[in-house]
Design an enzyme around this catalytic site. Structure first.
Site, PDB file in Angstrom:
ATOM      1  CG  ASP A   1     -17.765   4.756  41.953  1.00  0.00           C
ATOM      2  OD1 ASP A   1     -17.814   3.524  42.117  1.00  0.00           O
ATOM      3  OD2 ASP A   1     -17.109   5.521  42.694  1.00  0.00           O
TER       4      ASP A   1
ATOM      5  CG  HIS B   1     -10.113   7.333  44.107  1.00  0.00           C
ATOM      6  ND1 HIS B   1      -9.730   8.010  45.239  1.00  0.00           N
ATOM      7  CD2 HIS B   1     -10.593   8.269  43.243  1.00  0.00           C
ATOM      8  CE1 HIS B   1      -9.966   9.310  45.065  1.00  0.00           C
ATOM      9  NE2 HIS B   1     -10.474   9.482  43.869  1.00  0.00           N
TER      10      HIS B   1
ATOM     11  CE1 TYR C   1     -13.898  11.925  36.273  1.00  0.00           C
ATOM     12  CE2 TYR C   1     -13.534  13.701  37.842  1.00  0.00           C
ATOM     13  CZ  TYR C   1     -13.372  12.379  37.472  1.00  0.00           C
ATOM     14  OH  TYR C   1     -12.673  11.516  38.279  1.00  0.00           O
TER      15      TYR C   1
END
Length: 407
Positions: free
Chosen positions: A106, A148, A329
């Site tokens: 990812d 993250h 998204y």
């Protein structure tokens, strides 16, 4: 960074962090191609950043960021990670260690990654400098919010820990204040996903002292849902490792305005106890209805909505605020949401029924061609029992937090 942004006026419009280079570079992000361009284009189409000749009525000021320097990035990231991530190379030896730094799956390496890391970190740090140096009380950087990214590893579409870098910058003692007065920074994360890297960065298990930084993440939690972390669960008052400055409110699928109305008093009480000088808000929009994540059913307007939360934070809370982006998204909906939140921060919210202006990106907003992101038909699975459990937990946690603040 602080030397680049100095206070020069008494009027403090909202600072909107923008440059063409930032938008161009941010639009390269593999998980969100061209999203930055969509956002800025819609903000511009609504005329929100139009310069007013009278500074007393100006609601926004555009602040151009500069790229973060090596020293600024090394305030948190390791040199090994930065050197590997920012060198454009694809030889076999480098590919073998890509997984060590999370640069696969990812978080693939991409052309322009060096500029992306320095530009996004620099933009968020510019926003932090704007509020720290008293140029403005509110700064917006929708290209930031990469919650993250770890100290030495990319993760979850995030390559640079701009949130952590901003918090570290804001917690430094202010030259204008006594050395004993250290700024308190509250980090509030509204993204669908848990703020694992930010929470972990400031987590002090078992500590019995106060802290300059408090993190509070409101997120979806379910077995196997990214990111998997023990800190994503409700705090356990009986855990010897409890850190009352690292807090979570996990919500189940279908979370809607009703759930947020119910939990928001907890957020207010945490804020009132901690009394932050600065509030950093990660405004991820992947929890809105219509997002491909299809997990929550949050909406943009009405009581308990994302817009309602941001209005309260910006216009009712004490302290200076830095609004950052995050997940999201469905690109047109992300543009809708952050355009609307920009207008909310400026004090004159756009109507959610407003038509999308006819500009080059107009057709991407079909079929409604309006600003709103309404709730869908998903059932809110946050039962009365679950919400009562959250409330009962915080009835036990908040006295502990209070005791640390007065100790």
């Amino acid at each position: 960074m602080e030397s680049q942004v100095e206070s020069t006026a008494t009027c403090k419009p909202v600072a909107y962090i923008f440059s063409e280079d930032l938008v161009k570079t941010s639009s390269l992000l593999p998980s969100n191609r061209n999203r930055s361009l969509f956002v800025y284009s819609l903000v511009h189409a609504y005329g929100l950043l139009t310069t007013c000749t009278d500074p007393t009525t100006r609601r926004f000021v555009v602040v151009r960021p500069r790229p973060a320097g090596e020293k600024e990035l090394l305030a948190y990231h390791t040199r090994d990670y930065l050197e590997y991530a920012m060198v454009q190379s694809s030889d076999a030896q480098n590919l073998l260690i890509a997984s060590e730094f999370g640069l696969e799956d990812d978080c693939p390496r991409f052309h322009g990654i060096k500029d992306y890391i320095t530009q996004v970190a620099g933009a968020t740090l510019t926003g932090a400098a704007v509020i720290r140096n008293d140029v403005s009380d509110v700064a917006i950087c929708w290209d930031g919010g990469r919650h993250h990214a770890e100290k030495a590893r990319a993760s979850g579409f995030c390559y640079v820990a701009d949130c952590v870098l901003a918090i570290l910058f804001l917690k430094r003692a202010l030259p204008s204040r006594p050395p004993s007065k250290k700024p308190r920074v509250m980090y509030l994360d509204l993204d669908l996903h848990f703020s694992d890297a930010v929470s972990q960065a400031f987590h002090k298990p078992g500590s019995t002292t106060t802290s300059q930084v408090l993190t509070l993440s409101i997120h979806h939690s379910a077995p196997g849902f990214f990111p998997v972390s023990l800190l994503a669960s409700l705090p356990n008052v009986n855990d010897p490792a409890l850190d009352p400055f690292t807090l979570s409110i996990p919500l189940k699928a279908g979370a809607s305005t009703e759930s947020f109305i119910r939990i928001w008093p907890i957020v207010e009480r945490v804020k009132d106890i901690f009394r932050p000088d600065f509030v950093v808000v990660q405004c991820g929009v992947d929890g809105l209805a219509g997002d491909p994540m299809a997990t929550w059913n949050w909406s943009l307007g009405g009581e308990g909505s994302l817009g309602w939360c941001i209005h309260r934070i910006v216009h009712e809370w004490q302290g200076k605020k830095l609004l950052l982006g995050g997940g999201g998204y469905n690109t047109p909906n992300a543009a809708r949401a952050w355009t609307y939140l920009t207008s909310v921060a400026g004090g004159e919210p756009l109507s959610l029924d407003a038509d999308i202006p006819e500009y080059s990106g107009y057709l991407h907003f079909k079929p409604s061609f309006t600003l709103d992101v309404p709730a869908g038909n998903m059932r809110d699975q946050n039962t009365e029992e679950h919400l009562q459990t959250i409330e009962a937990t915080y009835e036990n946690i908040l006295p502990i937090l209070h005791s640390r603040m007065v100790s």
